[in-house]
Design a protein around this motif. Structure first.
Motif, short mmCIF file in Angstrom:
data_model
loop_
_atom_site.label_atom_id
_atom_site.label_comp_id
_atom_site.label_asym_id
_atom_site.label_seq_id
_atom_site.Cartn_x
_atom_site.Cartn_y
_atom_site.Cartn_z
N ALA A 298 0.86 -1.55 -0.57
CA ALA A 298 -0.39 0.13 0.17
C ALA A 298 0.65 1.10 0.00
CB ALA A 298 -1.08 0.00 1.33
N ILE A 299 1.49 1.21 0.76
CA ILE A 299 2.94 2.60 1.01
C ILE A 299 3.54 2.50 -0.37
CG2 ILE A 299 5.04 3.04 1.98
CD1 ILE A 299 3.73 2.24 4.22
N GLN A 300 4.44 1.70 -1.02
CA GLN A 300 5.16 1.64 -2.02
C GLN A 300 3.56 1.94 -3.25
OE1 GLN A 300 6.17 -2.51 -3.58
NE2 GLN A 300 5.89 -1.47 -5.76
N TYR A 301 2.58 1.45 -3.72
CA TYR A 301 1.71 2.37 -4.76
C TYR A 301 1.28 3.28 -4.69
CZ TYR A 301 0.24 -2.09 -6.32
OH TYR A 301 -0.34 -3.75 -7.20
N TYR A 302 1.24 4.24 -2.89
CA TYR A 302 1.27 5.74 -2.77
C TYR A 302 2.44 6.63 -2.95
CZ TYR A 302 -3.61 6.43 -1.32
OH TYR A 302 -4.94 6.91 -0.40
N SER A 303 3.43 5.88 -3.00
CA SER A 303 4.79 6.40 -3.53
C SER A 303 4.73 7.08 -5.01
CB SER A 303 6.05 5.69 -2.92
OG SER A 303 5.62 5.93 -1.26
N GLN A 304 4.32 5.63 -5.87
CA GLN A 304 4.61 5.81 -6.46
C GLN A 304 3.18 6.99 -7.74
OE1 GLN A 304 3.16 2.02 -7.78
NE2 GLN A 304 5.59 1.23 -7.79
N ALA A 305 2.23 6.75 -6.62
CA ALA A 305 1.43 7.68 -7.05
C ALA A 305 1.93 9.29 -7.31
CB ALA A 305 0.07 7.61 -6.21
N SER A 306 2.66 9.27 -5.48
CA SER A 306 3.28 11.16 -5.33
C SER A 306 4.80 10.95 -6.53
CB SER A 306 3.60 10.64 -3.96
OG SER A 306 4.43 11.53 -3.75
N GLN A 307 5.07 10.22 -6.65
CA GLN A 307 5.69 10.13 -7.78
C GLN A 307 5.15 10.78 -8.94
OE1 GLN A 307 8.20 7.04 -8.00
NE2 GLN A 307 8.74 7.59 -6.23
N ILE A 308 4.20 10.56 -9.77
CA ILE A 308 3.22 10.72 -10.99
C ILE A 308 2.65 12.13 -10.30
CG2 ILE A 308 1.28 10.57 -12.53
CD1 ILE A 308 2.03 6.95 -11.30
N ALA A 309 2.54 12.07 -9.36
CA ALA A 309 1.31 13.81 -8.84
C ALA A 309 2.42 14.97 -9.17
CB ALA A 309 1.12 13.88 -7.67
N GLU A 310 2.10 16.31 -9.84
CA GLU A 310 2.33 17.82 -9.98
C GLU A 310 3.25 17.44 -9.07
OE1 GLU A 310 1.40 22.54 -11.18
OE2 GLU A 310 -0.16 20.93 -11.51
N LEU A 311 4.88 18.16 -9.15
CA LEU A 311 5.46 18.52 -7.87
C LEU A 311 4.46 19.57 -6.69
CD1 LEU A 311 8.23 17.50 -6.53
CD2 LEU A 311 8.84 19.52 -7.92
N ARG A 312 4.95 19.66 -5.42
CA ARG A 312 4.46 20.56 -4.70
C ARG A 312 3.06 20.76 -4.46
NH1 ARG A 312 9.76 21.93 -5.55
NH2 ARG A 312 9.03 22.54 -7.10
N SER A 313 2.14 19.66 -5.64
CA SER A 313 1.05 20.09 -5.95
C SER A 313 0.17 19.86 -4.12
CB SER A 313 0.01 19.47 -7.08
OG SER A 313 -0.09 18.04 -6.24
N LEU A 314 -1.41 19.96 -4.94
CA LEU A 314 -2.63 19.63 -3.51
C LEU A 314 -2.39 18.14 -3.03
CD1 LEU A 314 -4.63 22.43 -3.06
CD2 LEU A 314 -3.12 21.81 -1.60
N LYS A 315 -2.14 17.50 -4.55
CA LYS A 315 -2.96 16.01 -4.48
C LYS A 315 -1.66 15.46 -3.86
CE LYS A 315 -4.99 13.76 -8.24
NZ LYS A 315 -4.76 13.85 -9.57
N GLN A 316 0.03 15.46 -4.33
CA GLN A 316 0.69 15.52 -4.15
C GLN A 316 0.91 15.29 -2.35
OE1 GLN A 316 5.33 16.86 -4.95
NE2 GLN A 316 5.57 14.68 -5.87
N ALA A 317 0.56 16.67 -1.93
CA ALA A 317 0.43 16.51 -0.48
C ALA A 317 -0.61 15.91 0.54
CB ALA A 317 0.46 18.06 0.23
N ARG A 318 -1.18 15.20 0.08
CA ARG A 318 -2.31 14.34 -0.13
C ARG A 318 -2.28 12.64 -0.39
NH1 ARG A 318 -6.45 11.38 -2.60
NH2 ARG A 318 -6.16 12.75 -4.26
N TYR A 319 -1.26 12.30 -1.03
CA TYR A 319 -0.28 11.07 -0.86
C TYR A 319 0.33 10.88 0.38
CZ TYR A 319 -2.63 10.68 -6.09
OH TYR A 319 -3.91 10.64 -6.20
N ASP A 320 1.21 12.06 0.03
CA ASP A 320 2.37 12.22 0.66
C ASP A 320 2.11 11.83 2.44
OD1 ASP A 320 3.85 12.18 -1.24
OD2 ASP A 320 4.35 14.38 -0.63
#
Length: 484
Positions: free
Chosen positions: A445-467
């Motif tokens: 699960a953590i691996q999948y969220y880490s991959q999602a964070s890498q795909i998301a736009e850098l410093r976006s709200l979406k990336q912050a949510r994933y992190d």
């Protein structure tokens, strides 16, 4: 929707946290009924253990993720909880697809019912008597009390003790095999303690039944029938291994029930609808055998219960693609009771099968106007939107649904499907990560969220949510591992 439960490999529930050297057959004396259990586990600790066990069960047992049956079980269970004494935890009710007769409860207010229980309980009050009994095991903290005494007498960790207890409850054949390897004295102390717990659970359960408006005589009636049926069986059902039914226990429950004033209980159609749904979809029998059972049982049923057997037959026709036979039955049932979720769910499936998803959408929107946010209607509505390629609309519905029902795997599956259709890889990964976390697969699960964070736009709200979610999952994983 979600017609068939997936078959999962049955693993030992307690394997991940039980000590490999600890046996249920430890030579122990268990506590008296009056013990408070405060010296071993707090309520908060029980909740942590309960959550961990539930995640392991999702990964190892064929949990029935059927929205309609889940709603029925949840409503029945919470009607009883509202009338129980000493409730200190929230309660979660769920079903395991297993034809064996069994029910068990564990830390944190979790109560499991085997689908086979519905095939043997002849009325809602009989099913309620089993559920009320399991609720009493939780409210009286029987597991925690047993652990309190074992912790005083054993060098094993609390985690190992908890694991061995759950093994004896969730996997009774393994538990009984361990007990029979013990000395006769140890066996007797185990059995005596079990019997005293069972009588206490019966006593509290009957009181709960009465306050909730069920037939209290259903408990001794169901238990007596079960004891008679398996009296000479070489292999009794799991329920009789974990819930022994000696004659004095049945006599005691019958005597207690006699002291309550007689009640005239009308047959509960929803119970028989749930029973018919299980026969049609979860009993593991061929469609012709299911139709035969429904026909034979309908002939002996009271007129007010006939719709349940018609509904069961409609499901069999629906699942075997005989839509022309299913449709008139479902339309007539819906005409009789247009707000019944059993019928609305089946009609939704029918319209999808007929490539008329827009009709299902209109029907569900009308139903949701009177029952907004109802889980059965909402998950069907999201599914109907997906079938029409209305992915953005479906995602908006599912985001609300998964927020309100985070433990329902169905919502995350549909959310993943919708995001795949829109090529949103990060959101698909996040939805699948939530399913993995619900099954205690923390690292994946953590691996999948880490991959999602890498795909998301850098410093976006979406990336912050994933992190942020990664941080939460790491805390949950560490807490889970600390139980071992």
């Amino acid at each position: 929707m979600f017609k068939r439960a997936r078959s999962l490999v049955c693993l030992c529930v307690a394997a991940a946290i039980a000590s490999p050297t600890l046996s249920v057959a430890n030579d122990i004396e268990l506590p008296d009924i009056g013990t408070t259990a405060g010296g071993t586990l707090t309520i908060d600790q029980e909740l942590i253990y309960g959550d961990a066990y539930m995640r392991m069960l999702r990964n190892s047992q064929p949990i029935v993720n059927d929205p309609v049956l889940n709603e029925y079980i949840d409503n029945l269970g919470h009607r009883l909880v509202a009338n129980a004494n000493d409730v200190k935890t929230p309660f979660t009710f769920f079903m395991i697809r297993d034809r064996n007769i069994n029910a068990f409860a564990f830390f944190g207010g979790y109560v499991a019912l085997h689908s086979g229980l519905f095939l043997h309980a002849q009325s809602e009050s009989e099913l309620a008597s089993v559920v009320a009994h399991e609720i009493a095991h939780v409210t009286q903290r029987h597991l925690a009390r047993s652990m309190e005494d074992q912790a005083r007498r054993s060098p094993a960790t609390i985690a190992a003790l908890a694991g061995s207890l759950l093994l004896a409850i969730a996997s009774p054949e393994a538990g009984m095999a361990a007990i029979t390897a013990a000395t006769a004295g140890s066996m007797q102390s185990q059995i005596n303690y079990t019997r005293s717990n069972e009588k206490e659970a019966d006593r509290f359960g009957i009181a709960t039944l009465a306050k909730a408006g069920f037939d209290v005589k259903a408990m001794p009636r169901f238990f007596g029938r079960l004891a008679d049926e398996y009296r000479y069986a070489s292999k009794p059902p799991p329920m009789l291994l974990t819930h022994p039914l000696p004659e004095d226990r049945i006599t005691d429950s019958r005597e207690r029930a006699r002291h309550y004033p007689p009640m005239r209980i009308q047959p509960a159609l929803d119970y028989h609808l749930a029973r018919a749904r299980i026969v049609a979809r979860y009993a593991g029998i061929e469609s012709e055998a299911a139709l035969d059972w429904l026909d034979r049982t309908e002939k002996k049923a009271k007129p007010e219960l006939v719709p349940a057997f018609q509904y069961g037959k409609a499901l069999v026709y629906l699942d075997t693609k005989k839509l022309d036979q299913a449709e008139p039955i479902l339309l007539e049932l819906s005409k009789q009771d247009p707000t019944n979720n059993f019928y609305l769910d089946a009609l939704s499936d029918l319209y999808i099968a007929k490539k008329e998803a827009s009709t299902a959408q209109t029907m569900l929107e009308k139903a949701l106007s009177s029952k907004p946010s109802n889980p059965v209607l909402t998950i069907n509505y999201a599914n109907v939107l997906l079938k029409q390629d209305k992915y953005e609309d479906a995602i908006r519905v599912l985001q609300r649904y998964t927020h309100d029902n985070p433990n329902d795997i169905n919502g995350w599956h549909l959310l993943s499907e919708a995001n795949i259709a829109l090529a949103r890889g990060d959101e698909d990964l996040a939805a699948r990560a939530e399913i993995l976390a619900l099954k205690a697969n923390w690292n994946k699960a953590i691996q999948y969220y880490s991959q999602a964070s890498q795909i998301a736009e850098l410093r976006s709200l979406k990336q912050a949510r994933y992190d942020a979610r990664i941080d939460q999952l790491m805390v949950q994983r560490d807490r889970f591992l600390s139980l071992q």
